[in-house]
Design a protein around this motif. Structure first.
Motif, mmCIF file in Angstrom:
data_model
loop_
_atom_site.group_PDB
_atom_site.id
_atom_site.type_symbol
_atom_site.label_atom_id
_atom_site.label_comp_id
_atom_site.label_asym_id
_atom_site.label_seq_id
_atom_site.Cartn_x
_atom_site.Cartn_y
_atom_site.Cartn_z
ATOM 1 N N GLY A 135 0.755 -1.237 0.000
ATOM 2 C CA GLY A 135 0.000 0.000 0.000
ATOM 3 C C GLY A 135 0.783 1.283 0.000
ATOM 4 N N THR A 167 -4.968 1.703 0.488
ATOM 5 C CA THR A 167 -4.863 3.108 0.111
ATOM 6 C C THR A 167 -5.133 3.945 1.355
ATOM 7 O OG1 THR A 167 -7.204 3.199 -0.539
ATOM 8 C CG2 THR A 167 -5.607 2.748 -2.276
ATOM 9 N N TYR A 173 -5.040 5.929 -5.429
ATOM 10 C CA TYR A 173 -5.466 4.780 -6.226
ATOM 11 C C TYR A 173 -4.991 4.898 -7.668
ATOM 12 C CZ TYR A 173 -8.852 8.292 -7.563
ATOM 13 O OH TYR A 173 -9.427 9.452 -7.999
ATOM 14 N N GLN A 176 -1.221 4.216 -7.814
ATOM 15 C CA GLN A 176 -0.994 2.778 -7.669
ATOM 16 C C GLN A 176 -1.240 2.061 -8.991
ATOM 17 O OE1 GLN A 176 -3.245 0.974 -4.514
ATOM 18 N NE2 GLN A 176 -2.176 2.045 -2.877
ATOM 19 N N ILE A 192 -8.267 -2.545 -5.470
ATOM 20 C CA ILE A 192 -7.900 -1.302 -4.794
ATOM 21 C C ILE A 192 -8.729 -1.189 -3.514
ATOM 22 C CG2 ILE A 192 -7.779 1.203 -4.958
ATOM 23 C CD1 ILE A 192 -5.809 -0.213 -6.789
#
Length: 320
Positions: A135, A167, A173, A176, A192
């Motif tokens: 994360g 997250t 997000y 990522q 996610i």
């Protein structure tokens, strides 16, 4: 030909996983000194129809710094409760990253993740069943976190195992997903996490639209965390959460929009004050309350099965 998923008790037929909670924590019990209580709550989860839990506690989250110890404890809890436990490979986020992450290259971290997935840990070589929870922090991604995310993506691309993320406050997000895409990961094999931690979920429609557009999963994994409350240590940050009715209503909206195969739900039980013994709702909350709210919102039982059984099962399927 049958396919199998790695659990802490060895391979299990993927079609026998049943009801799956895809984002939970079991080993906080070591940190919070409540192992017996967690065992009882897992039995309670099983009693109400829960079959499988995806354990997100990397060694940095719980009290076990040695991964072999962690797996031995998980195995005993699984055997005593009757619940399949599938643990994740990888590293969490700052400030809970080991020195190894700071010193190793991305490829060295990738190989460490792959060893957990392909070779296993402990005397019995128990293998991880997915990558996660990896994360990023609240509203930023530190360099060390980016290293882990890139290593996770590379490991996923090479092995076919899915990635489940943390997250911070639902943020980052997009970054990522960009990192995963740059490293060649299959974005449809990514979940996610923590996309239901804001009190006004409707204000995040652009975020949901973006994740769905990339083919990734959106996880509403904080069922039970409602209103404003504060948990000991830094677990909930004293923040305000939406109510489960809001979560259920929004999920119905997304199902109607055609995104049912990208939706995941769980409770993220990560501290003893969330257990029933201390006034919380426990692992069984989805089964005793959440599913009924989804029905009230207009979902059919077939649609609920898709979200709680089929989607996490397909995420756990190795795509190689």
């Amino acid at each position: 030909m049958k396919e199998y998923v790695n659990t802490v008790n060895g391979p299990v037929d993927i079609d026998q996983l049943g009801f799956i909670s895809p984002h939970e924590h079991v080993l906080f019990s070591a940190r919070d000194n409540c192992m017996q209580e967690v065992e009882e709550e897992l039995k309670d989860y099983h009693h109400f129809g829960g079959n499988t839990i995806m354990e997100m506690s990397t060694p940095e989250i719980c009290a076990y710094t040695v991964k072999e110890e962690r797996i031995a404890v998980l195995r005993k809890l699984s055997q005593d409760s009757g619940v399949n436990i599938i643990y994740g490979a990888g590293f969490y986020k700052e400030p809970r990253l080991p020195e190894l992450v700071r010193n190793a290259s991305i490829d060295e971290l990738k190989e460490e993740i792959k060893r957990e997935l392909l070779e296993g840990r402990g005397e019995d070589k128990i293998r991880a069943g997915f990558i996660g929870e990896v994360g990023s922090s609240n509203y930023q991604i530190y360099d060390t976190e980016e290293k882990v995310l890139r290593a996770a993506a590379r490991a996923s691309a090479e092995t076919g195992y899915g990635i489940s993320t943390h997250t911070g406050r639902g943020s980052m997000y997009d970054r990522q997903l960009a990192i995963f895409e740059e490293e060649g990961a299959d974005l449809s094999h990514v979940i996610i996490g923590h996309q239901d931690v804001y009190p006004r979920l409707q204000e995040r429609m652009d975020a949901y639209a973006y994740i769905f557009s990339k083919g990734a999963g959106v996880e509403f994994d904080c069922f039970g965390k409602q209103g404003f409350f504060e948990i000991e240590a830094d677990i909930a940050y004293g923040q305000k959460f939406p109510y489960d009715e809001q979560r259920a209503s929004l999920i119905k909206t997304f199902v109607d929009m055609g995104y049912i195969r990208q939706i995941y739900i769980s409770c993220d039980i990560d501290g003893r004050t969330l257990l029933k013994k201390w006034g919380g709702w426990g692992y069984s909350h989805l089964l005793t309350s959440g599913l009924l709210l989804l029905r009230k919102a207009g979902l059919s039982w077939e649609q609920i099965d898709q979200i709680t059984r089929v989607n996490p099962r397909e995420f756990l399927r190795v795509r190689k």
